[in-house]
Design an enzyme around this catalytic site. Sequence first.
Site, PDB file in Angstrom:
ATOM      1  N   HIS A 345      31.690 -80.597  30.066  1.00 38.93           N
ATOM      2  CA  HIS A 345      31.409 -81.869  30.377  1.00 38.93           C
ATOM      3  C   HIS A 345      30.297 -81.929  31.380  1.00 38.93           C
ATOM      4  O   HIS A 345      30.044 -80.792  32.026  1.00 38.93           O
ATOM      5  CB  HIS A 345      32.633 -82.519  30.956  1.00 38.93           C
ATOM      6  CG  HIS A 345      33.356 -82.399  32.309  1.00 38.93           C
ATOM      7  ND1 HIS A 345      32.655 -83.033  33.590  1.00 38.93           N
ATOM      8  CD2 HIS A 345      33.982 -81.419  32.777  1.00 38.93           C
ATOM      9  CE1 HIS A 345      33.522 -82.407  34.614  1.00 38.93           C
ATOM     10  NE2 HIS A 345      34.067 -81.594  34.013  1.00 38.93           N
ATOM     11  N   ASP A 355      31.859 -77.755  39.375  1.00 43.07           N
ATOM     12  CA  ASP A 355      32.623 -78.772  38.712  1.00 43.07           C
ATOM     13  C   ASP A 355      31.877 -80.062  38.319  1.00 43.07           C
ATOM     14  O   ASP A 355      32.005 -81.071  38.963  1.00 43.07           O
ATOM     15  CB  ASP A 355      34.200 -79.051  38.925  1.00 43.07           C
ATOM     16  CG  ASP A 355      34.897 -79.919  37.810  1.00 43.07           C
ATOM     17  OD1 ASP A 355      34.412 -79.970  36.780  1.00 43.07           O
ATOM     18  OD2 ASP A 355      36.015 -80.349  38.302  1.00 43.07           O
ATOM     19  N   GLU A 392      34.516 -86.790  31.457  1.00 41.64           N
ATOM     20  CA  GLU A 392      35.701 -85.913  31.170  1.00 41.64           C
ATOM     21  C   GLU A 392      36.668 -86.210  32.432  1.00 41.64           C
ATOM     22  O   GLU A 392      37.971 -86.193  32.420  1.00 41.64           O
ATOM     23  CB  GLU A 392      35.213 -84.529  31.407  1.00 41.64           C
ATOM     24  CG  GLU A 392      36.588 -83.510  31.096  1.00 41.64           C
ATOM     25  CD  GLU A 392      37.046 -83.018  32.655  1.00 41.64           C
ATOM     26  OE1 GLU A 392      38.058 -82.157  32.263  1.00 41.64           O
ATOM     27  OE2 GLU A 392      36.345 -83.386  33.489  1.00 41.64           O
ATOM     28  N   GLU A 393      35.958 -86.364  33.711  1.00 46.06           N
ATOM     29  CA  GLU A 393      36.773 -86.620  35.117  1.00 46.06           C
ATOM     30  C   GLU A 393      37.641 -87.780  34.808  1.00 46.06           C
ATOM     31  O   GLU A 393      38.714 -87.824  35.600  1.00 46.06           O
ATOM     32  CB  GLU A 393      35.715 -86.652  36.215  1.00 46.06           C
ATOM     33  CG  GLU A 393      34.809 -85.419  36.362  1.00 46.06           C
ATOM     34  CD  GLU A 393      35.786 -84.090  36.931  1.00 46.06           C
ATOM     35  OE1 GLU A 393      37.036 -84.234  36.724  1.00 46.06           O
ATOM     36  OE2 GLU A 393      35.098 -83.028  37.050  1.00 46.06           O
ATOM     37  N   ASP A 420      34.324 -75.457  31.748  1.00 46.23           N
ATOM     38  CA  ASP A 420      34.161 -76.616  32.422  1.00 46.23           C
ATOM     39  C   ASP A 420      33.703 -76.099  33.714  1.00 46.23           C
ATOM     40  O   ASP A 420      32.562 -76.130  34.059  1.00 46.23           O
ATOM     41  CB  ASP A 420      35.608 -77.232  32.384  1.00 46.23           C
ATOM     42  CG  ASP A 420      35.841 -78.360  33.365  1.00 46.23           C
ATOM     43  OD1 ASP A 420      34.943 -78.750  34.133  1.00 46.23           O
ATOM     44  OD2 ASP A 420      36.683 -79.199  33.224  1.00 46.23           O
ATOM     45  N   HIS A 516      36.215 -81.426  43.617  1.00 45.34           N
ATOM     46  CA  HIS A 516      35.946 -82.768  43.422  1.00 45.34           C
ATOM     47  C   HIS A 516      35.669 -83.735  44.631  1.00 45.34           C
ATOM     48  O   HIS A 516      36.245 -84.519  44.899  1.00 45.34           O
ATOM     49  CB  HIS A 516      37.606 -83.295  42.797  1.00 45.34           C
ATOM     50  CG  HIS A 516      37.546 -83.101  41.312  1.00 45.34           C
ATOM     51  ND1 HIS A 516      38.658 -83.560  40.684  1.00 45.34           N
ATOM     52  CD2 HIS A 516      36.821 -82.564  40.576  1.00 45.34           C
ATOM     53  CE1 HIS A 516      38.564 -83.347  39.364  1.00 45.34           C
ATOM     54  NE2 HIS A 516      37.413 -82.352  39.212  1.00 45.34           N
TER      55      HIS A 516
HETATM   56 ZN   LIG Z   1      35.551 -80.376  35.239  1.00 45.14          ZN
END
Ligand SMILES: [Zn+2]
Length: 697
Positions: A345, A355, A392-393, A420, A516
């Site tokens: 992603h 990420d 994706e998130e 990922d 995140h």
């Molecule tokens: Zn991810």
Amino acid sequence: MGLACAATALLGQSSVGPVFGYGDFTVEAKIESEFLAIPDAKLAGQHLKTLTAQPHLSATPEDRATAEYVAQKFRAAGLETEIVPYRVLLNRPLEQRVEAFDSTGRQLMSGPTKEHVDGDKFQDNPRVTMPFHGSSASGDVTGDVVYANYGRIEDFDQLASQHIDLHGKIVVVRYGNNFRGIKVYLAEQRGAVGVLIYSDPQDDGYYKGDPWPMGPWRPETGVQSGSVQNLSRYAGDPETPGVASTPDLPDSARLPADKTGNQPHIPSLPLSYHDAAPILRALAGPGAPQGWQGALPFRYHLGGSGGVRVHIVSKQDYALRTIWDVIGKVKGATAPDEWVVTGNHRDAWVYGAVDPSSGTATMLEAVHGVGGLLKQGWRPRRTMVFCSWDAEEQGLIGSTEWVEQNGEALRHAVAYFNVDVAVSGPDFSASAVPSLKQFVREVTRSVPSPLGATVYDQWKIQRTDGNPNRTSDAPENQGEVRMGDLGSGSDFTPFFQHVGVPSTDIGSGGPYGVYHSAFDNFDWFVQNADPHFVYLEQMARVLGLEAVRMADADVLPYDYVAYANSIGSYSATVKRKAQDAGMGGLDFGPLDAALGRFKAAAQKVHGLQVAPAGDLAKLNGALRQTEGAFMADEGLPNRPWYRHTVFAPGLYTGYAAVVIPGVSEAIDSRDQPLAKGQLEVLTRAVDRATAALNGAE
Ligand SMILES: [Zn+2]
């Protein structure tokens, strides 16, 4: 540069011995060594820097710019490339507020506090969106606070056993141990009106080591955004389970916004421990059990009625928004309908250096390598498809919609290789369907490690700490490094658990506390994860080699003997669980017999695979159909989107795999008739897989 030479030397010396799936590996060995020489650490670092220059949340202009960058690199490598849009339901935060008061009405905190540390040059970009939960509900709620540890089912059960009622309460839970969407789902089920999920320093903060910018761990104001979808029900656009959200899909084909089956109905917000600490510190009520104590410097209590009150305001702007997958293809020379799909992603909560941009940089250098082969005149036997997923998130949306749109073509897909979080440190890890575990091990034996020797050697050292008893997932793999099963939480889910494409997921991990948050940025990556981008280069080689080796194989390198052994051991575990649950009357005899037949068929086919000769198209056709045979048309009980009878994300874990899910979860809920029915479903699936394998001769 030195590493490229090492790669060539490595392949040069290793006798071009038997490689599973190939009769004679001589020609392929040369192709692979040419491939391995191309992925480049410096270029990977440049991709990472470009991709992380701006926050690129899904469906934003900056996200679109990264799609165009990826498309341009795909085209430069010679891939037939298109940007594929979908129109999907996404939320953005308009207003979010939390305030807490003690029993006298004195204000304890008011937030959320903006993420901030001294010296981070990315945090003040006005394009940084405030931290929020994807799929969360809007609301304005007030209630007394209860602390529920990680928000696992056993945590909520513990509160119930202490007669702490959650009706009308605000539940405070910490991140970790299960998927955040499950925390909110369980809190809602128990009657809570709102949820705050915070990052406890015990789990990814100062308790682990120095916080950013001193070290890699989460600082005081760091917040973990994330989706609170109930991913265990279905993935993708909440309004279109099983249907692709193409731009022309009429609104009448969508579920009404209040009738979706995978979104919570109560508001939830993510919090830093800076904001959670004043609430937790003021909680009274019973002391928290020892395992519930985090690393904040006071004793935790469970709270309850008449103590701390919290007011949450959450206004989420829901709209159908356009997202962009990037799909690049190289048509196969001899088996164009057999797709080898590789994906990662591209959207991030903020900058997403680890990420997912480390994964995107990895995939771009793998594609660079494939492009190098194409320029030398090579054509893969099978079609290679490279995919850069969006959203994706928010719930695996870009990949799920594409899989739902291409379900027919994917019946012939032979593998999906996911990456990922590609690099947060030096420790390689992988999960896979049992039939591809040995394939992944073999691929890593062909790739050099920046630490010396091969990725496989370093993986084994790190996974076993030198203790040989900690290896092996099955008797026939004694001494091999252990690999995990696929649960959920990334884009392999629609491929593997919805349509039955054999899948793998790889990564290279290390201390990573900024997941995140705005602090997962380029500076963090260079300081903590991979200063010289050599692990990006390594991962590009592993990912690319998976795709190249699979695309060219004479015979599909699936190990169904290992698969049979795995299901056998899962079945034994579930049988014991049935006995422990007082359901000893469940008859596993027919399943055991079916597994015996499956193993015999697998052994016969394995013999044909190691010495490929004769009608290979027939053999490959049989192998290709076997994974799909494990899919049940009707799906799992209460979650028909999940159709794999052997693997699913746990109903109450989300990330972790539950094996033989239909039977196992029926036993968990003490439903013997359902367990009996699900045993029959599984037995029929195993028989279909046996019939598929028997079609090889
Ligand atoms: Zn991810």
